[in-house]
Design a protein around this motif. Structure first.
Motif, PDB file in Angstrom:
ATOM      1  N   GLU A 155       0.830  -1.209   0.000  1.00  0.00           N
ATOM      2  CA  GLU A 155       0.000   0.000   0.000  1.00  0.00           C
ATOM      3  C   GLU A 155       0.869   1.266   0.000  1.00  0.00           C
ATOM      4  OE1 GLU A 155      -2.802  -0.341   3.222  1.00  0.00           O
ATOM      5  OE2 GLU A 155      -3.317  -2.393   2.598  1.00  0.00           O
ATOM      6  N   ALA A 156       2.029   1.197   0.664  1.00  0.00           N
ATOM      7  CA  ALA A 156       2.938   2.346   0.675  1.00  0.00           C
ATOM      8  C   ALA A 156       3.488   2.608  -0.732  1.00  0.00           C
ATOM      9  CB  ALA A 156       4.084   2.104   1.658  1.00  0.00           C
ATOM     10  N   VAL A 157       3.833   1.540  -1.451  1.00  0.00           N
ATOM     11  CA  VAL A 157       4.305   1.703  -2.830  1.00  0.00           C
ATOM     12  C   VAL A 157       3.188   2.262  -3.696  1.00  0.00           C
ATOM     13  CG1 VAL A 157       5.152   0.500  -4.883  1.00  0.00           C
ATOM     14  CG2 VAL A 157       6.041  -0.113  -2.627  1.00  0.00           C
ATOM     15  N   ALA A 158       1.976   1.738  -3.517  1.00  0.00           N
ATOM     16  CA  ALA A 158       0.833   2.225  -4.292  1.00  0.00           C
ATOM     17  C   ALA A 158       0.604   3.709  -4.045  1.00  0.00           C
ATOM     18  CB  ALA A 158      -0.417   1.425  -3.943  1.00  0.00           C
ATOM     19  N   ALA A 159       0.694   4.116  -2.784  1.00  0.00           N
ATOM     20  CA  ALA A 159       0.504   5.536  -2.462  1.00  0.00           C
ATOM     21  C   ALA A 159       1.597   6.390  -3.091  1.00  0.00           C
ATOM     22  CB  ALA A 159       0.479   5.720  -0.944  1.00  0.00           C
ATOM     23  N   ARG A 160       2.812   5.860  -3.116  1.00  0.00           N
ATOM     24  CA  ARG A 160       3.938   6.597  -3.701  1.00  0.00           C
ATOM     25  C   ARG A 160       3.685   6.865  -5.190  1.00  0.00           C
ATOM     26  NH1 ARG A 160       9.438   6.799  -1.967  1.00  0.00           N
ATOM     27  NH2 ARG A 160      10.480   8.345  -3.269  1.00  0.00           N
ATOM     28  N   TYR A 161       3.121   5.907  -5.875  1.00  0.00           N
ATOM     29  CA  TYR A 161       2.807   6.086  -7.293  1.00  0.00           C
ATOM     30  C   TYR A 161       1.545   6.923  -7.506  1.00  0.00           C
ATOM     31  CZ  TYR A 161       6.141   2.540  -8.997  1.00  0.00           C
ATOM     32  OH  TYR A 161       7.279   1.840  -9.343  1.00  0.00           O
TER      33      TYR A 161
ATOM     34  N   CYS B  92      -1.285  -2.856 -17.123  1.00  0.00           N
ATOM     35  CA  CYS B  92      -0.281  -3.924 -17.182  1.00  0.00           C
ATOM     36  C   CYS B  92      -0.947  -5.176 -16.653  1.00  0.00           C
ATOM     37  CB  CYS B  92       0.944  -3.576 -16.339  1.00  0.00           C
ATOM     38  SG  CYS B  92       2.141  -4.938 -16.170  1.00  0.00           S
ATOM     39  N   THR B  93      -0.704  -6.296 -17.295  1.00  0.00           N
ATOM     40  CA  THR B  93      -1.377  -7.526 -16.886  1.00  0.00           C
ATOM     41  C   THR B  93      -0.901  -8.050 -15.532  1.00  0.00           C
ATOM     42  OG1 THR B  93       0.200  -8.804 -18.225  1.00  0.00           O
ATOM     43  CG2 THR B  93      -1.920  -8.249 -19.235  1.00  0.00           C
ATOM     44  N   HIS B  94       0.204  -7.514 -14.999  1.00  0.00           N
ATOM     45  CA  HIS B  94       0.631  -7.883 -13.652  1.00  0.00           C
ATOM     46  C   HIS B  94      -0.234  -7.223 -12.576  1.00  0.00           C
ATOM     47  CE1 HIS B  94       4.295  -9.311 -15.589  1.00  0.00           C
ATOM     48  NE2 HIS B  94       4.772  -9.719 -14.436  1.00  0.00           N
ATOM     49  N   PHE B  95      -0.801  -6.071 -12.885  1.00  0.00           N
ATOM     50  CA  PHE B  95      -1.385  -5.224 -11.853  1.00  0.00           C
ATOM     51  C   PHE B  95      -2.676  -5.734 -11.227  1.00  0.00           C
ATOM     52  CE2 PHE B  95       0.779  -1.136 -13.682  1.00  0.00           C
ATOM     53  CZ  PHE B  95       2.017  -1.696 -13.424  1.00  0.00           C
ATOM     54  N   PRO B  96      -3.516  -6.524 -11.933  1.00  0.00           N
ATOM     55  CA  PRO B  96      -4.751  -6.971 -11.284  1.00  0.00           C
ATOM     56  C   PRO B  96      -4.548  -7.712  -9.966  1.00  0.00           C
ATOM     57  CG  PRO B  96      -4.942  -7.282 -13.646  1.00  0.00           C
ATOM     58  CD  PRO B  96      -3.515  -6.853 -13.381  1.00  0.00           C
ATOM     59  N   VAL B  97      -3.426  -8.412  -9.792  1.00  0.00           N
ATOM     60  CA  VAL B  97      -3.226  -9.136  -8.530  1.00  0.00           C
ATOM     61  C   VAL B  97      -2.961  -8.165  -7.372  1.00  0.00           C
ATOM     62  CG1 VAL B  97      -2.402 -11.231  -9.663  1.00  0.00           C
ATOM     63  CG2 VAL B  97      -0.748  -9.514  -8.934  1.00  0.00           C
ATOM     64  N   LEU B  98      -2.687  -6.894  -7.689  1.00  0.00           N
ATOM     65  CA  LEU B  98      -2.462  -5.867  -6.667  1.00  0.00           C
ATOM     66  C   LEU B  98      -3.686  -4.974  -6.493  1.00  0.00           C
ATOM     67  CD1 LEU B  98       1.084  -4.788  -7.888  1.00  0.00           C
ATOM     68  CD2 LEU B  98       0.597  -6.278  -5.954  1.00  0.00           C
ATOM     69  N   ALA B  99      -4.798  -5.347  -7.114  1.00  0.00           N
ATOM     70  CA  ALA B  99      -5.966  -4.465  -7.168  1.00  0.00           C
ATOM     71  C   ALA B  99      -6.473  -4.073  -5.783  1.00  0.00           C
ATOM     72  CB  ALA B  99      -7.085  -5.109  -7.973  1.00  0.00           C
ATOM     73  N   GLN B 100      -6.459  -5.009  -4.839  1.00  0.00           N
ATOM     74  CA  GLN B 100      -6.980  -4.708  -3.503  1.00  0.00           C
ATOM     75  C   GLN B 100      -6.155  -3.618  -2.828  1.00  0.00           C
ATOM     76  OE1 GLN B 100      -7.616  -8.164  -1.082  1.00  0.00           O
ATOM     77  NE2 GLN B 100      -8.038  -6.999   0.771  1.00  0.00           N
ATOM     78  N   ALA B 101      -4.838  -3.712  -2.900  1.00  0.00           N
ATOM     79  CA  ALA B 101      -3.976  -2.688  -2.296  1.00  0.00           C
ATOM     80  C   ALA B 101      -4.116  -1.359  -3.027  1.00  0.00           C
ATOM     81  CB  ALA B 101      -2.519  -3.156  -2.317  1.00  0.00           C
ATOM     82  N   ILE B 102      -4.251  -1.410  -4.346  1.00  0.00           N
ATOM     83  CA  ILE B 102      -4.406  -0.185  -5.134  1.00  0.00           C
ATOM     84  C   ILE B 102      -5.711   0.519  -4.776  1.00  0.00           C
ATOM     85  CG2 ILE B 102      -4.811   0.675  -7.485  1.00  0.00           C
ATOM     86  CD1 ILE B 102      -2.787  -1.506  -8.416  1.00  0.00           C
ATOM     87  N   ARG B 103      -6.790  -0.238  -4.645  1.00  0.00           N
ATOM     88  CA  ARG B 103      -8.095   0.357  -4.295  1.00  0.00           C
ATOM     89  C   ARG B 103      -8.027   1.100  -2.968  1.00  0.00           C
ATOM     90  NH1 ARG B 103     -10.626  -4.371  -6.647  1.00  0.00           N
ATOM     91  NH2 ARG B 103     -11.928  -3.757  -8.416  1.00  0.00           N
ATOM     92  N   LYS B 104      -7.280   0.560  -2.008  1.00  0.00           N
ATOM     93  CA  LYS B 104      -7.205   1.175  -0.684  1.00  0.00           C
ATOM     94  C   LYS B 104      -6.564   2.557  -0.707  1.00  0.00           C
ATOM     95  CE  LYS B 104      -7.168  -3.013   2.171  1.00  0.00           C
ATOM     96  NZ  LYS B 104      -6.394  -3.819   3.150  1.00  0.00           N
ATOM     97  N   THR B 105      -5.764   2.814  -1.744  1.00  0.00           N
ATOM     98  CA  THR B 105      -5.073   4.105  -1.810  1.00  0.00           C
ATOM     99  C   THR B 105      -5.771   5.101  -2.728  1.00  0.00           C
ATOM    100  OG1 THR B 105      -3.643   3.419  -3.641  1.00  0.00           O
ATOM    101  CG2 THR B 105      -2.875   2.929  -1.421  1.00  0.00           C
ATOM    102  N   LEU B 106      -6.857   4.666  -3.383  1.00  0.00           N
ATOM    103  CA  LEU B 106      -7.566   5.557  -4.303  1.00  0.00           C
ATOM    104  C   LEU B 106      -8.603   6.388  -3.574  1.00  0.00           C
ATOM    105  CD1 LEU B 106      -8.307   3.251  -7.386  1.00  0.00           C
ATOM    106  CD2 LEU B 106      -6.679   5.153  -7.282  1.00  0.00           C
ATOM    107  N   PRO B 107      -8.852   7.626  -4.029  1.00  0.00           N
ATOM    108  CA  PRO B 107      -9.961   8.403  -3.474  1.00  0.00           C
ATOM    109  C   PRO B 107     -11.279   7.680  -3.724  1.00  0.00           C
ATOM    110  CG  PRO B 107      -8.524   9.791  -4.813  1.00  0.00           C
ATOM    111  CD  PRO B 107      -8.096   8.376  -5.044  1.00  0.00           C
ATOM    112  N   GLU B 108     -12.230   7.903  -2.850  1.00  0.00           N
ATOM    113  CA  GLU B 108     -13.540   7.262  -2.997  1.00  0.00           C
ATOM    114  C   GLU B 108     -14.193   7.688  -4.312  1.00  0.00           C
ATOM    115  OE1 GLU B 108     -17.752   6.823  -0.516  1.00  0.00           O
ATOM    116  OE2 GLU B 108     -16.040   7.889   0.354  1.00  0.00           O
TER     117      GLU B 108
END
Length: 281
Positions: free
Chosen positions: A171-177, A197-213
């Motif tokens: 989540e820290a990396v996701a926030a950094r990006y 990128c086809t790698h990114f869907p497996v990180l979707a849960q962590a990415i969602r947590k850092t996105l604005p509502e």
């Protein structure tokens, strides 16, 4: 084409290829959307990553990898790689005019264009995909007025391949990006974020947590699966009597053991090295 010939073609598997294992997220989405279909998946692991290669080299590699699948017999080709989708799709369509070819970029572009009420779209991808501006081009073709901001997120690839898909570090990396990327939009909020990128869907849960509502997440694996399903239906290529239990055959151009080990992360199910056939290109 006779009805017998059409039925025979519809019984063939769907061919899927990528430079490595990331495209297994696309295969996973395809299996969920089309559980009765059969698939062939080829990962060109000996020559990854494609993103650092020239367009001409990627186009050549794509022709070589798809020939393996076509020689096995397929009814449709899926380019489960953003880089290859951007540069190789026209050449593959020309080489195999009798086989429909679906890439991952156009479906993702269509989905975000349709789901962005204000035309504000953020894209994260690998450096090669961002540099090639493939998503920008595809989105602007559909929404010329769109505001698009992109950012390479290369560390996500390494995290995904290590199986580090959630937790505070991810989540820290996701926030950094994502924090500076969100700041490029009015109010710090785009309508959509495209996982380019086809790698990114497996990180979707962590990415969602850092996105604005309220920011929608566009998964190009899922949108590609929807496009393939629609293409099969439109062309009358659905497997006759297909309900569930379709088969998958795996091919790799290097190290089946590593392909299986890392591939499990993206496929979301066990994958044994003996189930992966080594091919020499």
């Amino acid at each position: 084409m006779s009805s017998d010939s059409s039925a025979s073609t519809a019984s063939l598997p769907i061919g899927v290829f990528d430079s490595g294992v990331g495209g297994l997220t696309v295969l996973r989405a395809l299996k969920n959307a089309l559980p009765g279909e059969d698939f062939l998946y080829l990962g060109d692991t000996a020559r990854l990553p494609y993103g650092t290669k020239s367009g001409a080299t990627v186009a050549r590699y794509a022709l070589q990898t798809t020939k393996v699948l076509v020689d096995q017999g397929v009814k449709l080709l899926v380019i489960a790689c953003n880089t290859a989708s951007a540069v190789a799709l026209p050449g593959l369509a020309q080489a195999y005019p009798h086989i429909p070819v679906v890439g991952v970029i156009e479906p993702g572009a269509r989905a975000c264009a349709a789901q962005a009420p204000h035309g504000r779209i953020a894209v994260i991808a690998t450096r090669g995909t961002v540099r090639g501006a493939a998503y920008q081009t595809a989105i602007l073709r559909l929404r010329p007025e769109a505001t698009i901001a992109t950012r390479p997120a290369q560390v996500f690839v390494a995290l995904a391949e290590e199986g580090w898909t959630e937790g505070p570090e991810v989540e820290a990396v996701a926030a950094r990006y994502l924090t500076p990327l969100m700041a490029e939009f009015p109010g710090g909020k785009p309508d959509c974020l495209v996982l380019g990128c086809t790698h990114f869907p497996v990180l979707a849960q962590a990415i969602r947590k850092t996105l604005p509502e309220g920011v929608c997440l566009v998964d190009s694996a899922e949108t590609t699966a929807e496009s393939v399903a629609a293409e099969l239906t439109e062309r009358g290529l659905r497997k006759p009597g297909a309900r569930a239990g379709g088969s998958v055959r795996f091919f790799a151009t290097d190290d089946p053991q590593r392909f299986a080990k890392v591939g499990e992360i993206f496929l979301g199910e066990p994958l044994a090295p003996e189930d992966v056939t080594l091919v020499d290109l």
